[in-house]
Design an enzyme around this catalytic site. Structure first.
Site, short mmCIF file in Angstrom:
data_model
loop_
_atom_site.label_atom_id
_atom_site.label_comp_id
_atom_site.label_asym_id
_atom_site.label_seq_id
_atom_site.Cartn_x
_atom_site.Cartn_y
_atom_site.Cartn_z
N LYS A 127 0.79 -1.20 0.00
CA LYS A 127 0.00 0.00 0.00
C LYS A 127 0.84 1.27 0.00
CE LYS A 127 -2.35 -1.41 3.79
NZ LYS A 127 -2.53 -2.83 4.14
N ASP B 51 14.49 -0.58 0.99
CA ASP B 51 15.27 -0.71 2.22
C ASP B 51 16.27 -1.85 2.01
OD1 ASP B 51 15.91 -1.58 4.95
OD2 ASP B 51 14.35 -0.22 5.62
C1 PRP Z 1 7.55 -1.40 2.32
C2 PRP Z 1 7.76 -0.62 1.03
C3 PRP Z 1 8.39 -1.62 0.11
C4 PRP Z 1 9.16 -2.52 1.06
C5 PRP Z 1 10.62 -2.18 0.99
O1 PRP Z 1 6.35 -2.11 2.23
O2 PRP Z 1 6.54 -0.12 0.52
O3 PRP Z 1 7.43 -2.35 -0.62
O4 PRP Z 1 8.66 -2.29 2.39
O5 PRP Z 1 11.33 -2.96 1.91
P1 PRP Z 1 12.56 -3.89 1.51
O6 PRP Z 1 13.41 -3.14 0.51
O7 PRP Z 1 13.27 -4.05 2.85
O8 PRP Z 1 12.02 -5.17 0.98
P2 PRP Z 1 5.68 -2.85 3.48
O9 PRP Z 1 6.11 -4.27 3.52
O10 PRP Z 1 5.93 -2.03 4.72
O11 PRP Z 1 4.13 -2.83 3.09
P3 PRP Z 1 3.17 -1.57 2.83
O12 PRP Z 1 3.66 -0.89 1.57
O13 PRP Z 1 1.82 -2.17 2.66
O14 PRP Z 1 3.28 -0.66 4.04
#
Ligand code: PRP
Length: 189
Positions: A46, A112
């Site tokens: 999201k 990240d």
């Molecule tokens: C966050 C962000 C990316 C991911 C990046 O999503 O939107 O999709 O984390 O992290 P990484 O590089 O460590 O894999 P999240 O899993 O928090 O879900 P959301 O977007 O629904 O909040």
């Protein structure tokens, strides 16, 4: 004038005009590269919902850019805790349109450790798109656990647990118009 911050927010790290300027810069570069082509933005739910919407509108304002811009969304979840995902990514919701033969641009709010984008690039890349790139508003390159290309980066993200502009903590704070740092007492020790 002093701004009153919501409970739990310690400080604004990147304000709304700075975020908007970063999106305009990304849009200019993307529009140049996809001039005369039909482009599909695939926002990753999201968190990327706001950046996808704002980037799409900024792109359509650039003259001589893509011939048309279409929107699609995908949702994934990664196992782990609030601070760090485990690297195991699972598809929750697929795109609604075919990827084959299309110019696909994955749009993320943040990269990240890189596992989510790595998973998405592999999955969408297997579907024979005409091209596949990624646009990320906030990059934490110093946190990478896996090397993954990011063609368009808006800003380097401060090394903090950040919320706002799509980013949440336990589903809260996503709708803040700026990027903010949480008060440390909000986070688990
Ligand atoms: C966050 C962000 C990316 C991911 C990046 O999503 O939107 O999709 O984390 O992290 P990484 O590089 O460590 O894999 P999240 O899993 O928090 O879900 P959301 O977007 O629904 O909040």
């Amino acid at each position: 004038m002093e701004q009153t911050l919501p409970p739990g927010i310690e400080q604004i790290l990147i304000d709304a005009p700075e975020l908007a300027a970063a999106i305009r810069r990304m849009a200019a570069a993307i529009a140049r590269d996809y001039a005369g082509r039909s482009l599909v933005l695939v926002g990753v739910l999201k968190g990327a919902v706001f950046v996808t919407a704002d980037l799409a509108r900024a792109l359509s304002e650039v003259p001589d850019g893509p011939t048309d811009i279409q929107l699609d969304f995908i949702a994934v979840s990664s196992y782990g805790n609030a601070h760090r995902s485990s690297g195991e990514v699972r598809l929750v919701q697929d795109t609604t349109h075919a990827v084959e033969g299309r110019h696909i641009l994955i749009v993320e709010d943040i990269v990240d450790n890189g596992h989510t984008l790595h998973y998405l690039r592999a999955m969408l890349g297997n579907r024979q798109p005409a091209s596949l790139r990624a646009a990320v508003l906030l990059d934490k390159p110093y946190r990478r656990a896996i090397d993954v290309p990011v063609e368009y980066v808006g800003l380097t993200c401060p090394d903090e647990f950040v919320v706002g502009y799509g980013l949440d903590y336990q589903e809260r704070y996503r709708t803040l118009p700026y990027l903010a740092k949480l008060r440390p007492e909000v986070l688990p020790a």
